[in-house]
Design a protein around this motif. Structure first.
Motif, PDB file in Angstrom:
ATOM      1  N   LEU A 101       0.813  -1.005  -0.074  1.00 24.42           N
ATOM      2  CA  LEU A 101       0.073   0.036  -0.072  1.00 24.42           C
ATOM      3  C   LEU A 101       0.913   1.266   0.146  1.00 24.42           C
ATOM      4  O   LEU A 101       0.573   2.279  -0.587  1.00 24.42           O
ATOM      5  CB  LEU A 101      -1.069   0.076   0.969  1.00 24.42           C
ATOM      6  N   GLU A 102       2.064   1.323   0.538  1.00 30.39           N
ATOM      7  CA  GLU A 102       3.072   2.239   0.580  1.00 30.39           C
ATOM      8  C   GLU A 102       3.427   2.673  -0.696  1.00 30.39           C
ATOM      9  O   GLU A 102       3.381   3.664  -1.129  1.00 30.39           O
ATOM     10  CB  GLU A 102       4.090   2.095   1.483  1.00 30.39           C
ATOM     11  N   LEU A 103       3.911   1.633  -1.367  1.00 36.87           N
ATOM     12  CA  LEU A 103       4.260   1.773  -2.905  1.00 36.87           C
ATOM     13  C   LEU A 103       3.190   2.222  -3.842  1.00 36.87           C
ATOM     14  O   LEU A 103       3.339   3.039  -4.560  1.00 36.87           O
ATOM     15  CB  LEU A 103       4.804   0.336  -3.217  1.00 36.87           C
ATOM     16  N   ILE A 104       2.096   1.652  -3.448  1.00 33.26           N
ATOM     17  CA  ILE A 104       0.948   1.967  -4.237  1.00 33.26           C
ATOM     18  C   ILE A 104       0.471   3.626  -4.286  1.00 33.26           C
ATOM     19  O   ILE A 104       0.528   4.321  -5.148  1.00 33.26           O
ATOM     20  CB  ILE A 104      -0.320   1.219  -4.044  1.00 33.26           C
ATOM     21  N   ALA A 105       0.905   4.103  -2.753  1.00 36.95           N
ATOM     22  CA  ALA A 105       0.389   5.362  -2.632  1.00 36.95           C
ATOM     23  C   ALA A 105       1.592   6.368  -3.090  1.00 36.95           C
ATOM     24  O   ALA A 105       1.245   7.650  -3.766  1.00 36.95           O
ATOM     25  CB  ALA A 105       0.468   5.669  -0.945  1.00 36.95           C
ATOM     26  N   GLY A 110       2.971  10.746  -6.385  1.00 40.69           N
ATOM     27  CA  GLY A 110       3.981  11.400  -7.255  1.00 40.69           C
ATOM     28  C   GLY A 110       3.854  11.011  -8.809  1.00 40.69           C
ATOM     29  O   GLY A 110       3.970  11.842  -9.645  1.00 40.69           O
ATOM     30  N   PHE A 111       4.017   9.648  -8.866  1.00 39.32           N
ATOM     31  CA  PHE A 111       4.081   9.272 -10.468  1.00 39.32           C
ATOM     32  C   PHE A 111       2.860   9.584 -11.294  1.00 39.32           C
ATOM     33  O   PHE A 111       2.906  10.092 -12.380  1.00 39.32           O
ATOM     34  CB  PHE A 111       3.939   7.521 -10.590  1.00 39.32           C
ATOM     35  N   TYR A 139      10.573   6.975 -11.151  1.00 40.75           N
ATOM     36  CA  TYR A 139       9.768   5.819 -10.426  1.00 40.75           C
ATOM     37  C   TYR A 139       9.713   4.549 -11.364  1.00 40.75           C
ATOM     38  O   TYR A 139       9.822   3.509 -10.458  1.00 40.75           O
ATOM     39  CB  TYR A 139       8.140   6.326 -10.253  1.00 40.75           C
ATOM     40  N   LEU A 140       9.701   4.686 -12.491  1.00 39.52           N
ATOM     41  CA  LEU A 140       9.702   3.403 -13.281  1.00 39.52           C
ATOM     42  C   LEU A 140      11.272   2.601 -13.224  1.00 39.52           C
ATOM     43  O   LEU A 140      11.048   1.476 -13.078  1.00 39.52           O
ATOM     44  CB  LEU A 140       9.427   3.584 -14.675  1.00 39.52           C
ATOM     45  N   GLY A 141      12.124   3.405 -13.110  1.00 35.32           N
ATOM     46  CA  GLY A 141      13.359   2.750 -12.814  1.00 35.32           C
ATOM     47  C   GLY A 141      13.541   2.089 -11.545  1.00 35.32           C
ATOM     48  O   GLY A 141      14.217   1.034 -11.539  1.00 35.32           O
ATOM     49  N   LYS A 142      12.872   2.735 -10.562  1.00 36.61           N
ATOM     50  CA  LYS A 142      12.845   2.097  -9.168  1.00 36.61           C
ATOM     51  C   LYS A 142      12.124   0.480  -9.291  1.00 36.61           C
ATOM     52  O   LYS A 142      12.357  -0.520  -8.770  1.00 36.61           O
ATOM     53  CB  LYS A 142      12.287   2.857  -8.144  1.00 36.61           C
ATOM     54  N   LEU A 143      10.937   0.626 -10.095  1.00 37.85           N
ATOM     55  CA  LEU A 143      10.299  -0.620 -10.323  1.00 37.85           C
ATOM     56  C   LEU A 143      11.158  -1.639 -10.989  1.00 37.85           C
ATOM     57  O   LEU A 143      11.159  -2.847 -10.564  1.00 37.85           O
ATOM     58  CB  LEU A 143       8.961  -0.435 -11.098  1.00 37.85           C
ATOM     59  N   LEU A 160      -1.156  -7.486  -4.978  1.00 38.50           N
ATOM     60  CA  LEU A 160      -1.980  -6.346  -5.067  1.00 38.50           C
ATOM     61  C   LEU A 160      -1.222  -5.314  -5.917  1.00 38.50           C
ATOM     62  O   LEU A 160      -1.602  -4.517  -6.471  1.00 38.50           O
ATOM     63  CB  LEU A 160      -2.448  -5.758  -3.642  1.00 38.50           C
ATOM     64  N   ALA A 161       0.097  -4.982  -5.491  1.00 39.18           N
ATOM     65  CA  ALA A 161       0.711  -3.989  -5.934  1.00 39.18           C
ATOM     66  C   ALA A 161       1.000  -3.985  -7.470  1.00 39.18           C
ATOM     67  O   ALA A 161       0.912  -3.014  -8.183  1.00 39.18           O
ATOM     68  CB  ALA A 161       1.980  -3.798  -5.081  1.00 39.18           C
ATOM     69  N   ASP A 162       1.318  -5.060  -7.909  1.00 38.09           N
ATOM     70  CA  ASP A 162       1.290  -5.281  -9.479  1.00 38.09           C
ATOM     71  C   ASP A 162       0.282  -4.853 -10.045  1.00 38.09           C
ATOM     72  O   ASP A 162       0.151  -4.162 -11.074  1.00 38.09           O
ATOM     73  CB  ASP A 162       1.698  -6.982  -9.595  1.00 38.09           C
ATOM     74  N   MET A 163      -1.174  -5.197  -9.648  1.00 44.32           N
ATOM     75  CA  MET A 163      -2.336  -5.134 -10.305  1.00 44.32           C
ATOM     76  C   MET A 163      -2.836  -3.799 -10.129  1.00 44.32           C
ATOM     77  O   MET A 163      -3.588  -3.319 -10.978  1.00 44.32           O
ATOM     78  CB  MET A 163      -3.402  -6.189 -10.154  1.00 44.32           C
TER      79      MET A 163
END
Length: 223
Positions: A101-105, A110-111, A139-143, A160-163
């Motif tokens: 949930l933190e990554l999604i937020a 930001g993204f 952001y995408l580089g971090k992914l 969840l995070a992927d979807m």
């Protein structure tokens, strides 16, 4: 809450096919086998019934059979998955739901800010689309770094995070597909391709006619 046209059987989902927020809500509803009455919305002509239950006027909006309104996409995802989570999206192989949930937020705030200004620069005064593309790329580089280590964002099983994040990465990628494909993001590109080639993605991206007041919606989901 009463509505002459509300199904007594299924929750109602106001949705817009291409909206990434609505897309991720549909993904969770589909995987959790939650059948609902889908009402496809045209955002420039929002139905009054939708505005009556959520005046902010954004999709997705879900109204459960008891009349409770959920108008945040993550809340809809959690509502569906906490009831039934057959593919264990809430049980990542690495990390926790809180970390997901933190990554999604981070992406929702930001993204998404940079995505909007990259994809729709004409909507914002004095915007440099390329500058926002480059900031979104951070952001995408971090992914991509995460996906070098594991097939998915939180381990070797989709979660969840992927979807929740993939619909936004898809939108970013499609803004300039050639540029995206030229970036040194092989793990990220493979992850996104797997998502867009998946059966569940195809199932939630079917086209529906605009819902009109007084008509029944489309029965959506796996019965």
């Amino acid at each position: 809450m009463t509505n002459d046209y509300m199904s007594p059987i299924y929750p109602i989902l106001y949705s817009f096919r291409r909206c990434p927020y609505a897309m991720r809500a549909r993904l969770a509803l589909m995987v959790s086998n939650r059948v609902c009455e889908l009402r496809e919305v045209v955002l420039r002509d929002k139905p009054q019934e939708m505005l009556d239950v959520s005046p902010k006027g954004t999709v997705p909006i879900l109204i459960d059979v008891e009349g409770r309104v959920l108008d945040e996409s993550i809340d809809i995802m959690l509502w569906a998955l906490e009831e039934h989570d057959p593919e264990k999206w809430l049980s990542p192989k690495q990390g926790s739901v809180a970390e997901m949930l933190e990554l999604i937020a981070q992406f929702d705030c930001g993204f998404k800010y940079h995505l909007d200004r990259y994809k729709y620069p004409e909507r914002y005064a004095g915007v440099d689309a390329r500058a926002h593309r480059d900031k979104g790329a951070l952001y995408l580089g971090k992914l991509n770094v995460k996906l070098r280590a594991t097939k998915y964002l939180f381990g070797n099983n989709v979660a969840l995070a992927d979807m929740a994040i993939a619909p936004f990465v898809r939108q970013f990628a499609h803004t300039d597909k050639n540029w995206f494909e030229e970036q040194p993001w092989i793990p990220l590109q493979a992850w996104l391709t797997e998502f867009t080639d998946s059966e569940i993605y195809a199932s939630v991206m079917q086209k529906y006619q605009k819902w009109e007041s007084g008509n029944a919606g489309v029965v959506f989901g796996r019965s």
